[in-house]
Write a protein that holds these residues in place. Structure first.
Motif, PDB file in Angstrom:
ATOM      1  N   MET A 109       0.975  -1.128  -0.067  1.00  0.00           N
ATOM      2  CA  MET A 109      -0.071  -0.035   0.019  1.00  0.00           C
ATOM      3  C   MET A 109       0.901   0.886  -0.007  1.00  0.00           C
ATOM      4  SD  MET A 109      -2.684   1.102   2.957  1.00  0.00           S
ATOM      5  CE  MET A 109      -4.313   0.663   2.206  1.00  0.00           C
ATOM      6  N   PHE A 110       0.359   2.251  -0.763  1.00  0.00           N
ATOM      7  CA  PHE A 110       1.104   3.365  -0.784  1.00  0.00           C
ATOM      8  C   PHE A 110       0.231   4.495  -0.559  1.00  0.00           C
ATOM      9  CE2 PHE A 110       3.284   0.703  -3.624  1.00  0.00           C
ATOM     10  CZ  PHE A 110       4.642   0.967  -3.345  1.00  0.00           C
ATOM     11  N   TYR A 111       0.978   5.637  -0.019  1.00  0.00           N
ATOM     12  CA  TYR A 111       0.093   6.924   0.244  1.00  0.00           C
ATOM     13  C   TYR A 111       0.613   8.067  -0.698  1.00  0.00           C
ATOM     14  CZ  TYR A 111      -0.901   5.397   5.005  1.00  0.00           C
ATOM     15  OH  TYR A 111      -1.578   4.588   6.159  1.00  0.00           O
ATOM     16  N   VAL A 112      -0.295   8.424  -1.472  1.00  0.00           N
ATOM     17  CA  VAL A 112       0.262   9.539  -2.526  1.00  0.00           C
ATOM     18  C   VAL A 112      -0.407  10.798  -1.737  1.00  0.00           C
ATOM     19  CG1 VAL A 112       0.224  10.202  -4.748  1.00  0.00           C
ATOM     20  CG2 VAL A 112       0.346   7.906  -4.064  1.00  0.00           C
ATOM     21  N   SER A 113       0.269  11.917  -1.379  1.00  0.00           N
ATOM     22  CA  SER A 113      -0.398  12.999  -0.782  1.00  0.00           C
ATOM     23  C   SER A 113       0.112  14.147  -1.456  1.00  0.00           C
ATOM     24  CB  SER A 113      -0.332  12.926   0.602  1.00  0.00           C
ATOM     25  OG  SER A 113       1.196  12.816   0.899  1.00  0.00           O
ATOM     26  N   GLY A 114      -0.623  15.359  -1.195  1.00  0.00           N
ATOM     27  CA  GLY A 114      -0.063  16.576  -1.473  1.00  0.00           C
ATOM     28  C   GLY A 114      -1.030  17.287  -2.874  1.00  0.00           C
ATOM     29  N   ASP A 115      -0.752  18.366  -3.186  1.00  0.00           N
ATOM     30  CA  ASP A 115      -1.699  19.074  -4.210  1.00  0.00           C
ATOM     31  C   ASP A 115      -1.478  18.318  -5.517  1.00  0.00           C
ATOM     32  OD1 ASP A 115      -2.154  21.085  -2.589  1.00  0.00           O
ATOM     33  OD2 ASP A 115      -1.042  22.475  -3.206  1.00  0.00           O
ATOM     34  N   GLY A 116      -0.409  17.590  -5.743  1.00  0.00           N
ATOM     35  CA  GLY A 116      -0.251  17.034  -7.197  1.00  0.00           C
ATOM     36  C   GLY A 116      -0.750  15.508  -7.212  1.00  0.00           C
ATOM     37  N   ALA A 117      -1.172  15.079  -6.180  1.00  0.00           N
ATOM     38  CA  ALA A 117      -1.300  13.505  -5.947  1.00  0.00           C
ATOM     39  C   ALA A 117      -2.351  13.320  -7.058  1.00  0.00           C
ATOM     40  CB  ALA A 117      -2.077  13.254  -4.640  1.00  0.00           C
ATOM     41  N   ARG A 118      -3.341  13.822  -7.257  1.00  0.00           N
ATOM     42  CA  ARG A 118      -4.350  13.588  -8.500  1.00  0.00           C
ATOM     43  C   ARG A 118      -3.964  13.467  -9.561  1.00  0.00           C
ATOM     44  NH1 ARG A 118      -9.990  13.895  -8.183  1.00  0.00           N
ATOM     45  NH2 ARG A 118     -10.024  14.488  -6.246  1.00  0.00           N
ATOM     46  N   GLU A 119      -2.793  14.522  -9.728  1.00  0.00           N
ATOM     47  CA  GLU A 119      -2.018  14.231 -11.131  1.00  0.00           C
ATOM     48  C   GLU A 119      -1.309  13.165 -11.400  1.00  0.00           C
ATOM     49  OE1 GLU A 119      -1.591  18.189 -12.783  1.00  0.00           O
ATOM     50  OE2 GLU A 119       0.538  17.615 -13.127  1.00  0.00           O
ATOM     51  N   VAL A 120      -0.563  12.781 -10.252  1.00  0.00           N
ATOM     52  CA  VAL A 120       0.419  11.535 -10.212  1.00  0.00           C
ATOM     53  C   VAL A 120      -0.416  10.555 -10.962  1.00  0.00           C
ATOM     54  CG1 VAL A 120       1.561  10.039  -8.682  1.00  0.00           C
ATOM     55  CG2 VAL A 120       2.158  12.353  -8.555  1.00  0.00           C
ATOM     56  N   LEU A 121      -1.442  10.051 -10.328  1.00  0.00           N
ATOM     57  CA  LEU A 121      -2.313   8.928 -10.499  1.00  0.00           C
ATOM     58  C   LEU A 121      -2.896   9.020 -11.883  1.00  0.00           C
ATOM     59  CD1 LEU A 121      -3.699   8.150  -7.039  1.00  0.00           C
ATOM     60  CD2 LEU A 121      -2.166   6.825  -8.436  1.00  0.00           C
TER      61      LEU A 121
END
Lengths: 188, 109
Positions: A109-121
């Protein structure tokens, strides 16, 4: 007994979004008739959250229930409780046509956080990541580049991403690459 | 890019999330059938220029099978429907008739 460790030992990366391996998490696959009271009660009893509807994930802290398919739920609990929780669900469903499996050690499991998280995915999956389409409380099973994955939002800036443990390193590499500073697209 | 609506999870999934499952609505001829029937079942497939019915699986998503009706020349999708059926639902057939009058595919028209 050997001590359980997560796939990447809490590796993390700070790009335009923060990528962090979440460590161990208890995950129980529960398959059966999601309309049956028995299945609903068994899942909600262990996770302590409401039964999710189609494509929803209800999570509070480390506990939660995610809707995986029309006949499958993913029950999330703290890692240490997973074996016990799987037993509780199995016993509650004795005599019903259902399958319960503790898959905690098969996942990363990973956490992707921050303003750009949506863009990373959005860079890695074909899923519609528009803020009005994908919101906290929803789950999307899809692919990240070449491997299956699923994710949901813990809050408006944090995604929890799950994948198979055997591809944890690949997924971490993908997420890191997609979050490289300077590669922001700024679409959302 | 082909985008199909998965009737099981309700997502408009693009081709890269799906696995093609070949022709739809095949009738199985197994033990006890004649050589010709078995050959037809095993090898003979439609290869239409136009209306076609296929099986697809939402492989990277909910993992469930469904049926799709589409046009092989224009890639227009007429609709998707449940895998638990032996024939296309009437509303899909009507929709195809509206757009491709006189269409026929195996036993359906």
């Amino acid at each position: 007994m050997l001590e359980a460790v997560s796939a990447l030992d809490a590796a993390s990366f700070n790009g335009f979004a923060r990528i962090e391996e979440a460590g161990l998490r208890g995950m129980i696959t529960l398959r059966g008739d999601l309309g049956s009271t028995g299945v609903k009660n068994a899942a909600t009893g262990v996770a302590g959250v409401d039964m999710p509807g189609r494509r929803e994930a209800n999570c509070v802290g480390e506990k939660g229930i995610a809707w995986m398919s029309p006949d499958e739920l993913l029950v999330l609990v703290p890692y240490a409780e997973a074996e016990h929780a799987a037993g509780v669900i199995s016993r509650a469903l004795a005599g019903e046509h259902a399958l319960v499996a503790n898959v905690s050690d098969a996942r990363a499991m990973f956490y992707v956080s921050g303003d750009g998280a949506r863009e990373v995915l959005a860079k890695l999956s074909p899923a519609d990541m528009h803020p009005e389409t994908f919101r906290p409380g929803q789950i999307r099973r899809t692919r990240l580049a070449q491997v299956p994955a699923g994710f949901w939002m813990r809050d408006t800036e944090t995604f929890e991403v799950i994948c198979f443990r055997s591809v944890a390193d690949y997924v971490f590499g993908l997420l890191k690459n997609a979050a490289q500073p300077g590669s922001e697209i700024g679409y959302f | 890019m082909l985008i199909l609506h998965c009737p099981n999870c309700g997502i408009d999934a693009d081709e890269t999330e799906l696995a093609a499952g070949g022709e739809a609505h095949l009738k199985r001829f197994g033990p006890g059938s004649g050589d010709e029937e078995f050959e037809d079942y095993l090898f003979k497939r439609e290869n239409p220029k136009g209306v076609h019915f296929e099986r697809w699986r939402h492989a990277a998503g909910c993992g469930k099978w469904f049926h799709a009706a589409r046009c092989t020349t224009t890639l227009e999708v007429f609709g998707t429907y449940s895998a638990q059926t032996t024939e296309p639902p009437k509303e899909i057939c009507d929709k195809i008739s509206g757009k491709r009058p006189g269409w026929a595919w195996r036993l359906f028209k």
